[in-house]
Design an enzyme around this catalytic site. Sequence first.
Site: not given
Ligand code: UN1
Length: 496
Positions: A177, A230-231, A235, A252, A286, A333, A387
């Site tokens: 999804k 995601g968040s 999670g 993650e 992230c 956002q 964040e």
């Molecule tokens: C992410 O931000 O969810 O290391 C992934 C990095 C990228 C992947 C980021 N190769 O910044």
Amino acid sequence: MSSPKVFKNLINGEWVDSKSGQTYENRNPADTNDVVGIFQKSNADDVKDAIDAASEAYKKWRLVPAPKRGEIIYRIGARLTQDKEALSQMMTREMGKIIAETRGDTQEAIDMTFYMAGEGRRLFGMTTPSEMPNKFNMTIRQPLGVCSFITPWNFPMAIPSWKSMPALICGNTIVIKPATETPASVVNFARICQEEGLPPGVLNVVTGSGATLGDPMINNSAIKVVSFTGSTEIGRKISEACATNFKHCCLEMGGKNIQIVMDDANLELAVDGALWGAFGTTGQRCTATSRVICHKDIVKKFTNALVERAKALKVGNGLDETVQMGPCINAAQRETVLGYIEIGKKEGAKLITGGEKLTGGDYDKGYFVQPTIFAEVTQDMRIWKEEIFGPVLGIGVFDNLDQAIEMANDTPYGLSASIFTQDVNKAYTAMRDVYTGIFYVNAPTIGAETHLPFGGTKETGNGHREASAVALDVFSEWKSCYVDFSGSLQRPQIDN
Ligand code: UN1
């Protein structure tokens, strides 16, 4: 104007409408007049159909020899390479990040695909001696079954590939999804998988909202693995839902990544690093650099240089090759980002550049915010702790390395961190003591490569890693096999 293309769900090798009879528009966040496509607004029945198809396909796919699975995956990699430009153009239209970065996103999917195709001829287990004569001991990886992937909008193809390729090479089948905002990239990815020979039902895609599809994607008893990016808030809920039935669950989640700049750092390089780490992908990684801390002796010089560079960044529609930063993903956002800017101001941080929506002309068609930097950010502030996921950087100050490490670790998250220094002792000390899943020396907090484990500590993850060979551990279970060819009953651990 021709009407926008309608994209369907992929279930059991067929492109089908949602049983809901409903669709939604996917618009370009840099230009909301641009409709990328019409996508299925799926419901729980669609998810069930996809899971049923994946369950059926699993019966055969798990028995296809892994090197043969790898051959199909190699073909997918070759096709992604061939179509890289078109895939990236469409990704920029749906996600907003600049074309150089969507090319990078597609490349990351290509890298992961080729890497995992190669695993088809490895998937190493171990052989080890038995403690008894005429007995053979070995371990093999076995797949689990149907995997459910809930993927984010910031890496619309890379992250789905990180999850799909290790799952497929191990012999699992999949339902994805994609994020509501970026379904096109996953649909494109799935189309290529199908056209290059992945059997029907092995990879299925159901588009629509997480609020409707989250439960059926997680709670169906046929689902054996859930992988989510995601968040932390979502999670945690997924983790709890998976725990009841002991489903494998790979999460993650958030990050609050820091760049440490020592007084001996190459300042030009450190400025380059912070600029790319904070404003690359509009801060929507992230791994984005959200905090920079500088030694007190160089903080002024570093800050002035960085502000100059941030002011000069060209913000706009990422399809223009000269643009350096795109919009926020959507209106909500952007509001979150602007909200944090207000919070920062109220908390007493010093806004030194940016801080506003970009308006006028083409900017009014998208969700643009200026690259924003706060100085004098301190550890009690929300903009230090939370964040933001936007182009907002906070700069703090430290006196010595011990304090810098303490500040780096002062966050509930633990994804990525970096240090800029010419002193090998300081670099290794920070590398050891900053508690994150990823650490860089003289490089920004973003830019992980696919053949190294990706993930974080504390509230960023739940102990698993994506990418590299260790990703196989999420998508397989070890089976320890003992073959006794002595012809007699041998009893381990029993004397005589
Ligand atoms: C992410 O931000 O969810 O290391 C992934 C990095 C990228 C992947 C980021 N190769 O910044």
